[in-house]
Write an enzyme that holds these catalytic residues in place. Structure first.
Site, PDB file in Angstrom:
ATOM      1  N   CYS A  90      -3.628  -1.996 -15.027  1.00 41.18           N
ATOM      2  CA  CYS A  90      -3.123  -0.978 -15.956  1.00 41.18           C
ATOM      3  C   CYS A  90      -3.152  -1.413 -17.418  1.00 41.18           C
ATOM      4  O   CYS A  90      -3.041  -0.569 -18.307  1.00 41.18           O
ATOM      5  CB  CYS A  90      -1.690  -0.602 -15.583  1.00 41.18           C
ATOM      6  SG  CYS A  90      -1.547   0.183 -13.965  1.00 41.18           S
ATOM      7  N   HIS A 356      -1.510   8.724 -16.890  1.00 41.27           N
ATOM      8  CA  HIS A 356      -1.864   7.299 -17.033  1.00 41.27           C
ATOM      9  C   HIS A 356      -3.283   7.083 -16.531  1.00 41.27           C
ATOM     10  O   HIS A 356      -3.491   6.736 -15.365  1.00 41.27           O
ATOM     11  CB  HIS A 356      -0.846   6.478 -16.242  1.00 41.27           C
ATOM     12  CG  HIS A 356      -1.088   5.005 -16.204  1.00 41.27           C
ATOM     13  ND1 HIS A 356      -1.845   4.318 -17.134  1.00 41.27           N
ATOM     14  CD2 HIS A 356      -0.660   4.063 -15.307  1.00 41.27           C
ATOM     15  CE1 HIS A 356      -1.852   3.031 -16.823  1.00 41.27           C
ATOM     16  NE2 HIS A 356      -1.149   2.862 -15.718  1.00 41.27           N
ATOM     17  N   CYS A 386       3.392  -2.670 -17.849  1.00 40.08           N
ATOM     18  CA  CYS A 386       3.472  -3.488 -16.642  1.00 40.08           C
ATOM     19  C   CYS A 386       2.095  -3.500 -15.987  1.00 40.08           C
ATOM     20  O   CYS A 386       1.283  -2.606 -16.212  1.00 40.08           O
ATOM     21  CB  CYS A 386       4.529  -2.944 -15.686  1.00 40.08           C
ATOM     22  SG  CYS A 386       4.338  -1.203 -15.275  1.00 40.08           S
TER      23      CYS A 386
END
Length: 400
Positions: A90, A356, A386
């Protein structure tokens, strides 16, 4: 002598719903990235780069190969502009920005374009396989799927279902307010089809009609995985003080699956002057850390501490925080830990409302943060995400 790395501009596409019904489903990943690069070129006049560093998580199928190189060529950048892909799950988009900044600050590169791309509607998350999807490896290293980690983190910090649902509603409210007032307009590049017609010119997923009553009807997404597949038992081996994990996260208070791309021009001051450009910000510090893989999502905490220390700053010296809303509990715990005014964290919405697009999100946050700093007169922003496997990343920007 090493120099400083400056951000001269940052653009992003709108985020489209990551399903076959989404507006960007018909747009290939290479075309999403190409349009971001074309948008950046149009705003800066840059025609070549010493490198093009692009984040992407699911690098298979249409996102396989070195997408950065072919998008650079397709965008009209000079043929001597190379490209490379990075994958830190991510954090990939922000990692690409940090890579570019280090390259420029080293003095060996003058202009580097960073960015990210992810078409989650066309290239399914997890379709690239690998250790993160291998249950045997997860058990061996002590890791679980992020949704279970989110519920563990909430249990450890006493965060309730009502709190995460309320946070999700506020994310949508802020994003919808930002859309209505044009706060995203400066950095937003509309996506067009082959005939030049606009396919999408605004983020597709914010919902003004989200309510506590509607969210209350959604069942926890990770309860079956945790309780019936044995993952809660695995977690309790590492956290014996946890008698029972309270599964509270669901689709409504977790980040949305979307498509999108972003591009950021990073250069030395001399290179920017040669292009006739004024820098918008400099990268003041950055950090990447490893963290405990079971709870996993606490990586932004040590990454932020490290970045702040390197910058000689404290938490209250930052005007604008972008804490990726992978799950609502992440920014909630972040806010509590650093005792930050909630209004400073994701002030114009986050990934719960906006989505996202894994490999692109970090680079998109650069555009969002810079636009908002300039709109509000703020000086500094800290971006943090994160990361799967128990990692965290943070970058501090300072307006010039």
């Amino acid at each position: 002598m090493p120099s400083e790395a400056y951000i001269y501009d940052a653009v992003r596409t709108p985020r489209g719903r990551g399903k076959s019904s989404g507006a960007l489903y018909t747009t290939r990943p290479i075309d999403l990235l190409t349009q971001a690069l074309v948008g950046l070129r149009g705003r800066t006049g840059i025609d070549r780069a010493d490198d093009v560093v692009i984040g992407c998580v699911t690098q298979t199928g249409e996102q396989g190969g070195c997408l950065a190189r072919f998008a650079a060529l397709q965008s009209g950048l000079d043929v001597d502009s190379p490209g490379v892909m990075v994958n830190r799950f991510c954090a990939s988009g922000l990692d690409a920005v940090n890579h570019a900044a280090v390259m420029v600050a080293s003095g060996h590169f003058d202009t580097v374009i960073a960015g990210g791309v992810e078409s989650m509607s066309r290239v399914e998350m997890g379709s690239d396989g690998g250790a993160i999807w291998d249950a045997r490896t997860q058990w061996a290293v002590g890791s679980v799927p992020q949704g279970v980690s989110a519920d563990l983190l909430a249990t450890l910090h006493g965060v309730s279902r009502a709190e995460v649902d309320a946070f999700a509603i506020e994310s949508h409210r802020r994003a919808c307010d930002a859309q209505a007032n044009g706060y995203f307009g400066k950095g937003l590049i509309p996506v067009r089809d082959e005939s030049g017609l606009v396919v999408l010119d605004r983020d597709e997923t914010p919902r003004a009609d989200t309510t506590m009553e509607a969210l209350a009807k959604l069942k926890p997404s990770f309860e079956v995985m945790g309780r019936q597949f044995g993952l809660d038992t695995l977690v309790r081996r590492a956290y014996p003080n946890v008698e029972r994990i309270d599964h509270i996260h669901h689709a409504g208070n977790s980040s949305g699956i979307v498509d999108g791309a972003a591009a950021v021009l990073i250069a030395s001051r001399a290179a920017g002057d040669a292009l006739g450009l004024r820098p918008r910000a400099r990268i003041r510090s950055m950090a990447v850390v490893g963290d405990e893989p079971f709870v996993m999502l606490t990586g932004p905490l040590p990454a932020t501490r490290k970045a702040l220390k390197k910058a000689g700053m404290g938490p209250h010296d930052i005007d604008h925080y972008e804490v990726n809303e992978a799950f609502a509990v992440v920014p909630i715990v972040f806010q509590r830990t650093f005792d930050i005014d909630p209004a400073r964290i994701n002030p114009i919405g986050g990934a719960i409302a906006l989505g996202h697009p894994l490999g692109a999100t970090g680079a998109m946050l650069v555009s969002v943060a810079l636009d908002n700093l300039e709109r509000t007169g703020g000086a500094t922003a800290l971006l943090t995400l994160c990361v799967g496997g128990g990692m965290g990343i943070a970058t501090i920007l300072e307006r010039v």
